[in-house]
Design an enzyme around this catalytic site. Sequence first.
Site, short mmCIF file in Angstrom:
data_model
loop_
_atom_site.label_atom_id
_atom_site.label_comp_id
_atom_site.label_asym_id
_atom_site.label_seq_id
_atom_site.Cartn_x
_atom_site.Cartn_y
_atom_site.Cartn_z
N GLY A 25 0.85 -1.17 0.00
CA GLY A 25 0.00 0.00 0.00
C GLY A 25 0.89 1.23 0.00
N SER A 26 0.29 2.39 0.10
CA SER A 26 1.07 3.62 0.02
C SER A 26 2.09 3.73 1.16
CB SER A 26 0.14 4.83 0.03
OG SER A 26 -0.71 4.79 1.17
N GLU A 47 -3.52 -10.35 0.88
CA GLU A 47 -2.56 -10.53 1.96
C GLU A 47 -2.60 -11.94 2.54
OE1 GLU A 47 -3.50 -6.17 1.65
OE2 GLU A 47 -4.68 -8.03 1.67
N HIS A 70 0.49 -4.00 4.25
CA HIS A 70 -0.06 -2.68 4.45
C HIS A 70 -0.48 -2.54 5.92
CE1 HIS A 70 -1.49 1.13 3.33
NE2 HIS A 70 -2.75 0.84 3.03
#
Length: 535
Positions: A25-26, A47, A70
């Site tokens: 993720g970011s 995941e 994430h």
Amino acid sequence: MPSVRRVSHDFLERQGLTTVFGNPGSNELPFLAELPDGFRYVLGLHEGAVVGMADGYAQATGRPALVNLHAAAGSGNAMGALTNAVAARTPLVIVAGQQVRSAIGLEANLTNVDAQALMKPLVGWAAEPACAQDVPRALAQAVFEARLQRRPTCLSVPYDDWAADAGDNSLALLERRVDRALAPDPAQRRRLAELVASARRPALVLGGDVDSAGLFDDAVRLAERLGGPVWAAPSLFRLPFPNRHPLFRGVLPAGIAPVCAAFEGHDLVLVLGAPVFRYHEYLPGRYLPEGTRLLQVTEDASAAARAPVGEALVAGTGAVVGELLKALDAHGAHATHPAHDAPAEPYRPLPEPHTAEGPRLHPEEVFAALRDESPEDTAYVVESTSTASAWWRQMDLRRPGSYYFPAAGGLGFGLPGAVGVAMGSPGRPVVGVVGDGSANYGITALWTAAQHRVPLTIVLLRNGTYGALRWFGGLLGVPDAPGLDVPGLDFTRIAAGYGVPARHATGTAELRALLAEPTDGPRLVQVDTALTTPS
């Protein structure tokens, strides 16, 4: 001055953690920036599949695997798969992203609130460093804790930490080494040897840790020296002993009363590398027969502490097995250890497989085909729970690392685990045996297998229902429970959509022909099977 990212990457490289299983993720992108050339990133599309692949990879290689998840959402998605890794005592190092430090208190979007608590109590250790400069040290602790505990660990890192200066002192981490040696002291060795050597009718129970620790062949030598029966511990996730060996009695049933019944007539039960015991079905009774003594040897201190019966020694199983072999040899041919349980033939013969009426194959026919057409060193990753009895009746597994199963019973390990085992076992044939109900939990692993051209065969058993649940419904007096059927699934088309070639075998001859074909990448073979029960 080196950055936190640079020191962390260098440390991971020196520790051999250069394969990263992840779904970013970011918050994770800054960690993944500037990965050294020797690193390999294995992308999973969910995941749960990411953790399942890492679990299989770590079990196959015998080394910790690195997982990048994430923040809260991604880590939460992974927790079902994490239960299997915990039960298998798989050393996973999870590095999860976090919001920038200045935004955590504000609970900005994608903040992992109370990050250390999210993964507990599953992981053996979890932390979020108090400052950026502590990230490399905390990462090293995560790696060493995973190795020492043989359990997943988790480190949450705010993403602005990776670009921060690490400080010159952080370079000392690159030379760190942490080892563990657990050998019994002389008094413990003597007591152990006396207990085993003096037993009139000993029995041996072996857990999955025996295979994980590379003690498969040593366990055979010990069993043959003792001459008594051998069981695998209940809820088996690795096979610690050849399943057709004349001393092998199978997997212990996962209930208190039947376990007690199995030990009837034995004065000593030696349990190596397993909890006492991982019961499942509620079948109450005595833990042990009258006059039976139980001795457990395990590296898992928690398993020793929570056992309801017997004595426990927390020590390296390999060291204990070695000491026992030396002690038994020193005693010579012991009159109290006749090989009364061993038949004349060295290995039990293979039975003819059961057949089914109609167009569907009996699972035994499928497993007999796998046994005959697959190389002897094939590693099988199995997640077809309703066919357990058929599996053990037909298979002939004589080598270490031949069997992997979801250790906590959580569905979703089979497909990802097979991908991970194949990636961690280059040159060894790997077959995933997966039911149609469980396949859907980790189906995205097919995409990863296709992208990396993992040499892997998936045999998909399609019976259109959750077979194990139907069996449990009968046990629990719930024959009419809804939601047990899964009709209308065509995994050949699903696999093709993910880029994996697939065929539908409609008979034993076609199945055997397909299995005999060589492959240099992933493939899926779908077989329609009759409904059977786990036992």
